[in-house]
Design an enzyme around this catalytic site. Structure first.
Site: not given
Ligand code: AMP
Length: 245
Positions: A37, A112, A149, A182, A193
Site C-alpha cells: 500500500k 483498521r 523491507r 522497522r 500483525r
Molecule cells: P503500518 O505502518 O500501517 O504498518 O502501522 C504500523 C503500526 O502503527 C501498526 O502496527 C499499529 O501499531 C499502528 N497503527 C497504524 N495505523 C493505525 C490505526 N489506524 N489504528 C491503530 N493503530 C494503527
C-alpha cells in the site's frame, strides 16, 4: 468507556466533520501489512495532487519525540498491536487539517477496525468523493516483502533488500536518509500483525463494500497494479485523480 473518553471522541468527530469539505476527494487504501500500500500510495501521490497520509508514518514520526505519549505508543507498535482510537484520531485529525489536504488525500493504514471505518465515513458523508481500494496479495508474498523491507528513517519511503533495492546501499534514493528495518518487521511480530488484520478485516469489508465505492486490486507487480488502479478509479470518476502533467 469513561466520560472523558466519550466526550473526547465525540468532539474529535464533530471537529473532523467541520473541516472536511465537499471538494475533497479521498482515496482510502485497505489491505494486509506488506501488501505494498505504501509503495502504491507514494507513486500515486507523486502523479496526482493528493498527499499520501499513512497513519503508521504519522505515528512513527511521533515516536521520534521523547514524550510520555511516545513511550506509550512504542509499547503498542513494537508489539504489532493497534494503538487506541483516541490517539490515532488525534494524530490523523491534526494531519488532515493541513493546507495540502484541501483538495483531498490518499489515506493508508486507516481504518483498521470497523469502528474506525464508521467514524471515517461519518466524518466524510460525501459518498461520491470517497473511494475504498482493497489491495490483495498472498500470505507468502507478504512474508517475503516484510522480512526484506527497509524504510527511510527521514522520509519513510519504502525499499526492499532484493525486490526494490536502493541505488546506494543503506541510503534513500530521494533524500539520502538512512534506511532502517522497522522494529515490527520481525517474523513473530509480522504474524501477530497479520492475525490482527485478519480478525478485523471481514466486518470492515462487509460494511464498506456494501455501502461505498469499492475497488479491488491485486498487487502482483507494481506497474500492473498501478495501471489497474488508475483505470478503475477513472471508470468511477475521471476527474477524481487530477494528474499534474
Ligand atoms: P503500518 O505502518 O500501517 O504498518 O502501522 C504500523 C503500526 O502503527 C501498526 O502496527 C499499529 O501499531 C499502528 N497503527 C497504524 N495505523 C493505525 C490505526 N489506524 N489504528 C491503530 N493503530 C494503527
Amino acid at each position: 468507556m469513561s466520560k472523558i473518553k466519550t466526550v473526547f471522541i465525540l468532539s474529535t468527530f464533530l471537529f473532523l466533520g467541520s473541516f472536511l469539505s465537499a471538494e475533497q476527494n479521498i482515496l482510502v487504501f485497505l489491505g494486509p501489512p506488506g501488501a505494498g500500500k505504501g509503495t502504491i500510495c507514494s507513486k500515486l501521490s507523486s502523479t496526482s495532487h493528493l498527499p499520501h497520509i499513512s497513519t503508521g508514518d504519522l505515528l512513527r514520526e511521533q515516536l521520534k519525540s521523547e514524550d510520555p505519549l511516545s513511550n506509550e505508543l512504542r509499547s503498542y507498535m513494537s508489539q504489532g498491536q493497534l494503538v487506541p482510537d483516541e490517539v490515532i484520531l488525534k494524530v490523523l485529525m491534526k494531519r488532515v487539517q493541513k493546507d495540502d489536504c484541501s483538495k483531498g488525500f490518499i489515506l493508508d493504514g486507516f481504518p483498521r477496525t470497523k469502528s474506525q471505518a464508521e467514524k471515517l465515513v461519518a466524518a466524510f458523508p460525501q459518498k461520491d468523493h470517497l473511494i475504498f481500494v482493497n489491495v490483495s496479495i498472498s500470505d507468502d508474498a507478504i512474508l517475503e516483502r516484510l522480512q526484506g523491507r527497509l524504510i527511510c528513517q527521514n522520509c519513510s519511503r519504502p525499499y526492499h533488500i532484493t525486490l526494490n533495492p536502493p541505488l546506494s546501499k543503506g541510503k534513500c534514493n530521494h533524500c539520502k536518509g538512512k534506511l532502517i528495518t522497522r522494529e515490527d518487521d520481525q517474523s513473530d511480530i509480522i504474524l501477530k500483525r497479520l492475525d490482527i488484520y485478519k480478525a478485523q478485516y471481514a466486518p470492515i469489508k462487509k460494511f464498506l463494500k456494501e455501502n461505498y465505492q469499492w475497488i479491488e486490486i491485486k498487487n502482483d507487480s507494481l506497474d500492473e497494479c498501478f495501471l489497474s488502479l488508475t483505470e478503475k478509479v477513472n471508470q468511477i470518476d475521471p476527474t477524481f485523480l487530477e494528474i499534474k502533467d
